[in-house]
Design an enzyme around this catalytic site. Structure first.
Site, PDB file in Angstrom:
ATOM      1  N   HIS A 136      55.474 -99.387  35.998  1.00  0.00           N
ATOM      2  CA  HIS A 136      55.952-100.638  36.591  1.00  0.00           C
ATOM      3  C   HIS A 136      57.273-100.347  37.301  1.00  0.00           C
ATOM      4  O   HIS A 136      58.220 -99.844  36.696  1.00  0.00           O
ATOM      5  CB  HIS A 136      56.119-101.709  35.517  1.00  0.00           C
ATOM      6  CG  HIS A 136      54.816-102.177  34.953  1.00  0.00           C
ATOM      7  ND1 HIS A 136      54.629-102.443  33.602  1.00  0.00           N
ATOM      8  CD2 HIS A 136      53.624-102.425  35.552  1.00  0.00           C
ATOM      9  CE1 HIS A 136      53.384-102.834  33.412  1.00  0.00           C
ATOM     10  NE2 HIS A 136      52.756-102.828  34.580  1.00  0.00           N
ATOM     11  N   GLU A 139      61.068-101.178  36.042  1.00  0.00           N
ATOM     12  CA  GLU A 139      61.430-100.751  34.689  1.00  0.00           C
ATOM     13  C   GLU A 139      62.049 -99.357  34.776  1.00  0.00           C
ATOM     14  O   GLU A 139      61.453 -98.361  34.375  1.00  0.00           O
ATOM     15  CB  GLU A 139      60.189-100.779  33.786  1.00  0.00           C
ATOM     16  CG  GLU A 139      59.556-102.169  33.701  1.00  0.00           C
ATOM     17  CD  GLU A 139      58.242-102.205  32.932  1.00  0.00           C
ATOM     18  OE1 GLU A 139      57.923-101.208  32.249  1.00  0.00           O
ATOM     19  OE2 GLU A 139      57.540-103.230  33.009  1.00  0.00           O
ATOM     20  N   HIS A 224      58.019 -97.390  29.417  1.00  0.00           N
ATOM     21  CA  HIS A 224      58.177 -98.701  30.057  1.00  0.00           C
ATOM     22  C   HIS A 224      59.493 -99.339  29.610  1.00  0.00           C
ATOM     23  O   HIS A 224      60.237 -98.785  28.804  1.00  0.00           O
ATOM     24  CB  HIS A 224      57.026 -99.625  29.659  1.00  0.00           C
ATOM     25  CG  HIS A 224      55.721 -99.305  30.307  1.00  0.00           C
ATOM     26  ND1 HIS A 224      55.191-100.048  31.332  1.00  0.00           N
ATOM     27  CD2 HIS A 224      54.815 -98.318  30.058  1.00  0.00           C
ATOM     28  CE1 HIS A 224      54.021 -99.544  31.695  1.00  0.00           C
ATOM     29  NE2 HIS A 224      53.769 -98.485  30.938  1.00  0.00           N
ATOM     30  N   GLU A 322      58.705 -98.502  24.927  1.00  0.00           N
ATOM     31  CA  GLU A 322      59.373 -99.515  25.749  1.00  0.00           C
ATOM     32  C   GLU A 322      60.842 -99.630  25.348  1.00  0.00           C
ATOM     33  O   GLU A 322      61.173 -99.615  24.161  1.00  0.00           O
ATOM     34  CB  GLU A 322      58.696-100.875  25.561  1.00  0.00           C
ATOM     35  CG  GLU A 322      57.224-100.897  25.944  1.00  0.00           C
ATOM     36  CD  GLU A 322      56.928-101.857  27.078  1.00  0.00           C
ATOM     37  OE1 GLU A 322      57.878-102.502  27.577  1.00  0.00           O
ATOM     38  OE2 GLU A 322      55.750-101.962  27.467  1.00  0.00           O
TER      39      GLU A 322
END
EC number: 3.4.17.-
Length: 518
Positions: A136, A139, A224, A322
């Site tokens: 993404h 990010e 992420h 993440e």
């Protein structure tokens, strides 16, 4: 028992992706930086020295990074950094993929090996590790942590040599260069790259998948960031306290031994390593809908269209990692990048420290899955339990454990299963389906003769179309009836045997009763 399963499909001829409020390019989120009070709970970690461009060459960081309109490292800066590392280290090889992004941008990656191995010719009896970031485009700690890892390896030659005694590593730091350019989540065409792992709607997805399948890793990691400022509670005054959220692949068609290795060895070590670095963590979650006043959080799901599970269905250990960063521009970027780096290093070190267990468990799991006669899982559910989750009060920055309902997938519980087909038969009129399976690394044999014999087939008894597009298609709910019938298929039909390593990707793609099949 009937040996083969006949694939029948409903084809939907639809136009381009339709999503509200998206334009072509620059689909950027609004920025809501932490208040001074909240920021105090995320201080810089003493002794941090990150070896990536945003920190070693701060003059290269675009102005827009501070206000949430740009990432910190342009493509040319990243490429120059990677090339310099490769020139200085014989065990680092710089490559550019033989495909481009939707807007024609390059995909540089690094191949790390102490031998003369390559993607197509890996070392024998070594772990193959795939690390990716930047799926993404908004990010940035995802790809920056991958660059920091490369810099850390170059700065710590003894550690790098120790790792490369046991593994070959492929690092693809920037999966979505167009998204990074526009500082948006999506591909240039506004498809979500992390929802395209089964339908393979975009050529870019297919190209990267083919590279992944050729490398055929034992271990993979997907870096992420998650939204920093989402508030909860009756007063909307609490937020997640974690620096890092992580999850292993959860799909129940992944060998159980591989899933247990992920949860019992890698995940437990990762939590300890994050805490040892002075950071906070929790399992990866999303917000659920609940009829009660209690907060319902959903542990990372089993859905195969998500990269973590799609990669895991090739029978490997996979982690989604993440860090806390969406929506706060460049705030706490050192701490965010450090969080990603700690998780990536933990995975590598755990694999090396436990090499025999890790290598043998994964290889046994591949053989066990390939030769299995067990039922396959088409759908599952997440049991709900009570637990606490680390939260932070935004009024005073106090940290506390907040009681929640937690829908767990460690493990999920199977709901709908079926006997494992020996093979799938695909008529010659559907070569595009076969091509998609081959992208996954699934092998299909083209029959030189006509097939006449019994099969199991699914008759569709009802069809309900959704009212909106989802990632370029209208999703469909079907009801089916399993029937046995004799069929005749012409020569040139395809036989997809299920005694192969990547067969689980055929299960989730071809079985119409799974969540998001072809």
């Amino acid at each position: 028992m009937v040996a083969y399963h006949l694939l029948t499909l409903i084809s939907l001829g639809l136009g381009s992706h339709c999503a509200s409020a998206l334009q072509y390019g620059y689909n950027q989120l609004s920025t809501h930086k932490d208040s001074a009070v909240v920021a105090g709970a995320f201080p810089a970690i003493n002794g941090t020295h990150l070896q990536s461009p945003a920190f070693t060459s701060p003059g290269t960081v675009p102005r827009g990074f501070s206000d949430g309109t740009s990432g910190p490292t342009r493509d040319e800066t990243m490429e120059g950094f990677m090339r310099r590392l490769a020139r200085s280290n014989s065990w680092m090889a710089y490559h550019e993929a033989d495909f481009k992004s939707e807007e024609g941008r390059k995909f540089p990656y690094m191949y790390l090996s102490a031998s003369n191995s390559s993607v197509e010719n890996p070392s024998s009896r070594k772990l193959r590790v795939w690390l990716q970031g930047g799926v993404h485009g908004n990010e940035p700690a995802g790809d920056q942590s991958m660059l920091a890892l490369l810099g850390d390896l170059a700065a710590n030659q003894k550690w790098a040599a120790k790792l490369l005694e046991k593994m070959d590593i492929l690092v693809l730091p920037r999966y979505n260069p167009d998204g990074v350019f526009y500082f948006q989540r999506y591909l240039a065409t506004n498809f979500d790259p992390n929802r395209d792992h089964i339908k393979l709607a975009r050529q870019q997805t297919r190209d990267i998948k083919e590279l992944f399948a050729r490398f055929s890793p034992h271990i993979a990691t997907d870096m992420h960031e998650f939204t920093a400022g989402r508030t909860f509670g009756p007063k909307r005054d609490i937020i997640y306290a974690a620096d890092a959220l992580f999850s292993a692949a959860k799909n129940l068609n992944i060998d159980e031994g591989i899933r247990q290795l992920s949860e019992e060895l890698f995940a437990k070590r990762m939590g300890k390593d994050i805490e040892a670095a002075g950071l906070r963590w929790d399992p990866y979650i999303t917000l659920g809908e609940s009829s009660s006043s209690k907060l319902l959080l959903l542990e990372a799901g089993t859905d195969a269209k998500i990269g973590r599970n799609a990669m895991g269905l090739s029978q490997c250990v996979v982690f989604l990692c993440e860090t806390r960063g969406i929506g706060i521009a460049g705030q706490h970027f050192e701490r965010r990048t450090l969080s990603g780096l700690v998780m990536a290093k933990s995975i590598l070190q755990t694999a090396v420290d436990n090499f025999d267990e890790v290598y043998n468990t994964i290889e046994r799991g591949i053989r066990r899955f390939t030769n299995s006669r067990n039922d396959i899982v088409l759908s599952d559910k997440s049991p709900v339990m009570e637990r606490t989750f680390g939260m932070l009060n935004i009024t005073d920055a106090s940290l506390f454990d907040y009681p929640i309902d937690f829908a767990t997938t460690t493990p999920a519980e199977a709901v709908l299963t079926r006997s494992r087909p020996r093979a799938y038969l695909i008529p010659p009129s559907w070569p595009d389906i076969v091509k998609r399976l081959e992208v996954f690394g699934v092998k299909a044999d083209k029959l030189p003769y006509s097939y006449v014999g019994p099969v199991e087939a699914l008759n569709v008894t009802s069809v309900t179309f959704d009212k909106e597009y989802y990632e370029g298609v209208v999703t469909t709910t079907v009801e089916t009836k399993l029937v046995e019938r004799n069929i005749r298929l012409p020569a040139g039909s395809y036989l997809v045997k299920t005694n192969q390593k990547n067969a689980a990707l055929a299960f989730v793609s071809l079985e119409v009763r799974t969540l998001y099949p072809f």
